[in-house]
Motif scaffolding. Structure first.
Motif, PDB file in Angstrom:
ATOM      1  N   LEU A   1       0.789  -1.249  -0.028  1.00  0.00           N
ATOM      2  CA  LEU A   1       0.103   0.059  -0.045  1.00  0.00           C
ATOM      3  C   LEU A   1       0.948   1.185  -0.116  1.00  0.00           C
ATOM      4  O   LEU A   1       1.926   1.205   0.664  1.00  0.00           O
ATOM      5  CB  LEU A   1      -0.723   0.201   1.176  1.00  0.00           C
ATOM      6  CG  LEU A   1      -2.426  -0.531   1.058  1.00  0.00           C
ATOM      7  CD1 LEU A   1      -2.865  -0.490   2.300  1.00  0.00           C
ATOM      8  CD2 LEU A   1      -3.147   0.229   0.136  1.00  0.00           C
ATOM      9  N   GLN A   2       0.212   2.416  -0.948  1.00  0.00           N
ATOM     10  CA  GLN A   2       1.355   3.679  -0.776  1.00  0.00           C
ATOM     11  C   GLN A   2       0.156   4.882  -0.708  1.00  0.00           C
ATOM     12  O   GLN A   2      -1.093   4.589  -1.040  1.00  0.00           O
ATOM     13  CB  GLN A   2       1.631   3.846  -2.038  1.00  0.00           C
ATOM     14  CG  GLN A   2       2.835   2.561  -2.424  1.00  0.00           C
ATOM     15  CD  GLN A   2       3.193   2.505  -3.850  1.00  0.00           C
ATOM     16  OE1 GLN A   2       3.935   3.452  -4.400  1.00  0.00           O
ATOM     17  NE2 GLN A   2       2.747   1.343  -4.502  1.00  0.00           N
ATOM     18  N   VAL A   3       0.696   5.628  -0.141  1.00  0.00           N
ATOM     19  CA  VAL A   3      -0.075   6.917   0.031  1.00  0.00           C
ATOM     20  C   VAL A   3       0.288   7.774  -0.968  1.00  0.00           C
ATOM     21  O   VAL A   3       1.231   8.400  -1.451  1.00  0.00           O
ATOM     22  CB  VAL A   3       0.479   7.689   1.393  1.00  0.00           C
ATOM     23  CG1 VAL A   3      -0.451   8.969   1.677  1.00  0.00           C
ATOM     24  CG2 VAL A   3       0.301   6.664   2.498  1.00  0.00           C
ATOM     25  N   VAL A   4      -0.944   8.193  -1.683  1.00  0.00           N
ATOM     26  CA  VAL A   4      -0.883   9.132  -2.757  1.00  0.00           C
ATOM     27  C   VAL A   4      -1.098  10.489  -2.403  1.00  0.00           C
ATOM     28  O   VAL A   4      -2.325  10.748  -1.740  1.00  0.00           O
ATOM     29  CB  VAL A   4      -1.751   8.657  -3.959  1.00  0.00           C
ATOM     30  CG1 VAL A   4      -1.433   9.456  -5.280  1.00  0.00           C
ATOM     31  CG2 VAL A   4      -1.597   7.178  -4.352  1.00  0.00           C
TER      32      VAL A   4
ATOM     33  N   THR B   1       2.334  10.506 -10.592  1.00  0.00           N
ATOM     34  CA  THR B   1       1.688  10.949  -9.257  1.00  0.00           C
ATOM     35  C   THR B   1       2.757  10.615  -8.325  1.00  0.00           C
ATOM     36  O   THR B   1       4.017  10.647  -8.561  1.00  0.00           O
ATOM     37  CB  THR B   1       0.858   9.564  -9.079  1.00  0.00           C
ATOM     38  OG1 THR B   1       1.234   8.473  -9.115  1.00  0.00           O
ATOM     39  CG2 THR B   1      -0.477   9.695 -10.071  1.00  0.00           C
ATOM     40  N   HIS B   2       2.517  11.429  -7.001  1.00  0.00           N
ATOM     41  CA  HIS B   2       3.326  11.339  -6.060  1.00  0.00           C
ATOM     42  C   HIS B   2       2.909  10.591  -4.866  1.00  0.00           C
ATOM     43  O   HIS B   2       1.726  10.517  -4.382  1.00  0.00           O
ATOM     44  CB  HIS B   2       3.498  12.579  -5.577  1.00  0.00           C
ATOM     45  CG  HIS B   2       4.007  13.665  -6.450  1.00  0.00           C
ATOM     46  ND1 HIS B   2       5.146  14.027  -6.865  1.00  0.00           N
ATOM     47  CD2 HIS B   2       3.203  14.519  -7.625  1.00  0.00           C
ATOM     48  CE1 HIS B   2       5.041  14.857  -8.115  1.00  0.00           C
ATOM     49  NE2 HIS B   2       3.936  15.132  -8.313  1.00  0.00           N
ATOM     50  N   SER B   3       3.720   9.524  -4.397  1.00  0.00           N
ATOM     51  CA  SER B   3       3.432   8.639  -3.465  1.00  0.00           C
ATOM     52  C   SER B   3       4.583   8.426  -2.297  1.00  0.00           C
ATOM     53  O   SER B   3       5.693   8.546  -2.725  1.00  0.00           O
ATOM     54  CB  SER B   3       2.892   7.447  -3.937  1.00  0.00           C
ATOM     55  OG  SER B   3       4.067   6.632  -4.453  1.00  0.00           O
ATOM     56  N   ARG B   4       4.122   7.903  -1.271  1.00  0.00           N
ATOM     57  CA  ARG B   4       4.903   7.224  -0.308  1.00  0.00           C
ATOM     58  C   ARG B   4       4.684   5.958   0.351  1.00  0.00           C
ATOM     59  O   ARG B   4       3.532   5.842   0.286  1.00  0.00           O
ATOM     60  CB  ARG B   4       5.333   8.429   0.826  1.00  0.00           C
ATOM     61  CG  ARG B   4       5.947   9.678   0.413  1.00  0.00           C
ATOM     62  CD  ARG B   4       7.391   9.393   0.126  1.00  0.00           C
ATOM     63  NE  ARG B   4       8.098  10.513  -0.261  1.00  0.00           N
ATOM     64  CZ  ARG B   4       8.237  10.955  -1.512  1.00  0.00           C
ATOM     65  NH1 ARG B   4       7.698  10.529  -2.703  1.00  0.00           N
ATOM     66  NH2 ARG B   4       9.131  12.377  -1.817  1.00  0.00           N
TER      67      ARG B   4
END
Length: 315
Positions: A187-190, A268-271
């Motif tokens: 799972l990643q945070v967008v 997109t940008h994710s962590r």
């Protein structure tokens, strides 16, 4: 005096295998109706008339002395329990007939027939187009049909035989569905560009508790995403519920909140999300009830390579 035992045996009841009172074509019509749950949709897909398909189903039901479908106004034609079991046998028989023809009439290395692949809509645009091109280039005598949808739709299609394979995640997979593991998909945070949390390399749900959540509100997906919070005793602040990746990414990009995804498209940008949930895998799933064909094996080979080269984590 010569023996006449063979003649008597033949007269009393031959042990030779005889053709049944229905044809492969009629079976193909039945399988098409089972797939589409509609006479007219099946007829369109087969390029035949609806009365011809209806006559084939009636002949099969009369010959077998069993009801294959229930007619329901809301859902169209739904397989009965007997019809469902018969559909499994018919589909496997038709696939076997295709392979028999391929082996007898062509080079045995050449793949013939068709395969139905379903894919989660979130990454279908990045897998299906190159897969179609490679499959057509390598297997000119075979045909691949593609479908996209959410997790529930893919599982239902596998169980009914509408799909040979489904590219999906391996969470809440029922018994009878086998999975070929391709790669992990954590799972990643967008987040929107410039968000302060992008300074961190990893995030927790507690750090996200006060942030507005854009929830992908689809069957099973919704429960899975929310379980990431409940597993750590956190209640998310749901700001928007969406039903498409396009709307989700649009809302995130314009600063209306964050979201959770297992696959982040380019730009997109994710962590990474630190979570106590099991990390799901991206898998190619198939039902053990249905024959695994050479065409399906060819799709597995190509998809495995494509997925290896696909970036799951955005910048």
């Amino acid at each position: 005096m010569p023996s006449v035992q063979g003649d008597r045996t033949a007269g009393e009841g031959s042990t030779e295998i005889r053709a049944p009172d229905f044809s492969l074509r009629q079976l193909s019509y039945f399988v098409a109706v089972a797939r589409h749950q509609s006479l007219h949709k099946a007829a369109d897909a087969l390029h035949v008339s609806a009365p011809a398909v209806s006559a084939a189903i009636a002949h099969l039901e009369a010959t077998l002395n069993v009801q294959l479908f229930q007619r329901r106004h809301a859902r169209g034609l739904v397989l009965t329990e007997a019809g469902s079991a018969f559909a499994v046998e018919c589909r496997n028989l038709l696939q076997q007939a295709w392979e028999l023809g391929s082996g007898r009439l062509m080079d045995h290395h050449e793949i013939q027939g068709h395969v139905h692949l379903a894919c989660l809509f979130s990454f279908a645009p990045f897998v299906i187009p190159p897969l179609m091109r490679q499959f057509a280039d390598r297997f000119s005598k075979a045909r691949m049909f593609w479908h996209e949808g959410h997790h529930e739709y893919l599982l239902e299609g596998l169980q009914t035989g509408a799909f040979d394979l489904a590219l999906m995640y391996d969470f809440e997979v029922p018994s009878g569905i086998e999975c070929i593991v391709l790669r992990p998909a954590p799972l990643q945070v967008v987040l929107p560009a410039g968000h302060p949390l992008l300074r961190r390399s990893k995030l927790t749900v507690r750090e996200l508790a006060t942030e507005p959540l854009i929830l992908l509100d689809l069957p099973r997906t919704r429960n899975y995403m929310l379980s990431a919070f409940s597993a750590d005793g956190v209640a998310p602040r749901i700001a928007h519920r969406v039903y498409s990746m396009t709307m989700l990414l649009g809302l995130v990009a314009n600063g209306h909140g964050f979201s959770l995804l297992n696959f982040c498209p380019p730009n997109t940008h994710s962590r990474e999300l630190e979570s106590t949930l099991r990390t799901p895998n991206l898998v190619l799933a198939h039902s053990h009830r249905y024959r695994f064909t050479r065409a399906a094996a060819a799709v597995v080979e190509i998809v495995t390579t494509l997925v290896d080269d696909l970036a799951f984590t955005a910048s």
